[in-house]
Design a protein around this motif. Structure first.
Motif, PDB file in Angstrom:
ATOM      1  N   TYR A  16       0.856  -1.194   0.000  1.00 58.16           N
ATOM      2  CA  TYR A  16       0.000   0.000   0.000  1.00 58.16           C
ATOM      3  C   TYR A  16       0.887   1.237   0.000  1.00 58.16           C
ATOM      4  O   TYR A  16       2.098   1.129   0.115  1.00 58.16           O
ATOM      5  CB  TYR A  16      -0.905  -0.040   1.234  1.00 58.16           C
ATOM      6  N   GLU A  17       0.235   2.397  -0.105  1.00 60.27           N
ATOM      7  CA  GLU A  17       1.008   3.641  -0.088  1.00 60.27           C
ATOM      8  C   GLU A  17       1.892   3.732   1.148  1.00 60.27           C
ATOM      9  O   GLU A  17       3.002   4.255   1.103  1.00 60.27           O
ATOM     10  CB  GLU A  17       0.058   4.846  -0.138  1.00 60.27           C
ATOM     11  N   ALA A  18       1.345   3.217   2.243  1.00 64.66           N
ATOM     12  CA  ALA A  18       2.080   3.292   3.504  1.00 64.66           C
ATOM     13  C   ALA A  18       3.342   2.424   3.507  1.00 64.66           C
ATOM     14  O   ALA A  18       4.220   2.599   4.350  1.00 64.66           O
ATOM     15  CB  ALA A  18       1.169   2.888   4.652  1.00 64.66           C
ATOM     16  N   GLY A  19       3.414   1.487   2.589  1.00 67.78           N
ATOM     17  CA  GLY A  19       4.615   0.654   2.521  1.00 67.78           C
ATOM     18  C   GLY A  19       4.345  -0.730   1.979  1.00 67.78           C
ATOM     19  O   GLY A  19       3.198  -1.174   1.895  1.00 67.78           O
ATOM     20  N   THR A  47      -3.494  -9.459   1.565  1.00 65.21           N
ATOM     21  CA  THR A  47      -2.758  -8.702   0.548  1.00 65.21           C
ATOM     22  C   THR A  47      -2.333  -9.612  -0.612  1.00 65.21           C
ATOM     23  O   THR A  47      -2.330  -9.174  -1.769  1.00 65.21           O
ATOM     24  CB  THR A  47      -1.542  -7.992   1.183  1.00 65.21           C
TER      25      THR A  47
END
Ligand code: ATP
Length: 244
Positions: A16-19, A47
């Motif tokens: 995700y954008e967060a990592g 995921t």
């Protein structure tokens, strides 16, 4: 020639954008195989399924479907489900509570491509397989019991005639007896020739159904083997099998 895997994840990185959640993650599902993916909360199981469905971007490695690479962006999610024979029953089931059972099922039919006539036989076959849904055809999906909603989510995916059904924690929140009914249905589906990739918190039930399994830890494969090997693996009995 070695039989080609139906689905192969080759060293994928995704997140995700967060990592990134998955790094160098590999897994295979052969035709007709039932494979389970086990692991602690937050390990990255959902995921993995989302990466295959195109819901999270894959930034490294590759995903092969019947030997052909599918890349994020190359095939839209809908196209994957409609044309590649991939069914995804997400965690939380993803049904539309305000729509009727019938309307929810029609979503699966549309996904396959309405007007092709391809889904017509399947529609009848699936309803025969889930008589409870036929009985509740006009009822709001949100008024079904948890187990019936899970059956509806599975039935909807089956109407899309998947070669591979990916299930994300189908027994989550269900009473043991109801969970057993869901697994009984899965056995029927597998007997009908559909391959399954199953994410489960109930490792016992999952390993009873599965041919093979993987344990994911912090986005990587920590242990893999046949269902018998995993059942006998002390690392699993300590961390997963003992608690359920
Ligand atoms: P669970 O059994 O709790 O669902 P899981 O093994 O399926 O666990 P994932 O849902 O794949 O785990 O989550 C893996 C990691 O990715 C977690 O750290 C989670 O917080 C994070 N994550 C999941 N969904 C998102 C999202 N939409 N945006 C950002 N981070 C996410």
């Amino acid at each position: 020639d070695a039989p080609r895997a139906l689905l192969a994840l080759e060293g994928i990185s995704a997140g995700y954008e967060a990592g990134l959640v998955l790094s160098d993650f590999s897994l295979e599902v052969g035709a007709g195989e039932v494979v389970t993916l086990l692991g602690a909360n937050g390990a990255g199981k959902s995921t993995v399924l989302r990466a295959v469905s195109g819901l999270v971007p894959v930034v490294g490695g590759r995903i092969l479907w019947q030997g052909q690479q599918i890349g994020s962006g190359k095939l839209s999610r809908v196209e994957r489900i409609a044309h590649t024979g991939l069914g995804h029953v997400p965690e939380g089931r993803g049904i539309f509570p305000d729509l009727s059972v019938r309307e929810n099922l029609r979503m699966g039919y549309f996904a396959r491509g309405e007007g092709t006539g391809q889904g017509d036989d399947e529609w009848e076959r699936v309803l025969e397989m889930f008589p409870i849904l036929k009985e509740r055809f006009a009822q709001r999906a949100g008024s079904l019991s948890g187990g019936q909603q899970q059956m509806l989510a599975i039935a909807r995916a089956l109407i899309g005639m998947p070669k591979l059904l990916m299930l994300d924690e189908p027994s989550l929140g269900l009473a043991p007896l109801v969970s057993e009914q869901v697994f009984e249905k899965l056995r029927e589906i597998v007997a009908g020739g559909v391959s399954v990739l199953l994410v489960e918190q109930n490792a016992h039930a999952a390993l009873e159904l599965a041919d093979r399994g993987y344990v994911i830890q912090r986005g990587r494969v920590a242990i893999s083997g046949t269902a018998d090997e995993l059942r006998a693996d002390s690392r699993l009995s300590e961390s997963y099998l003992a608690v359920h």
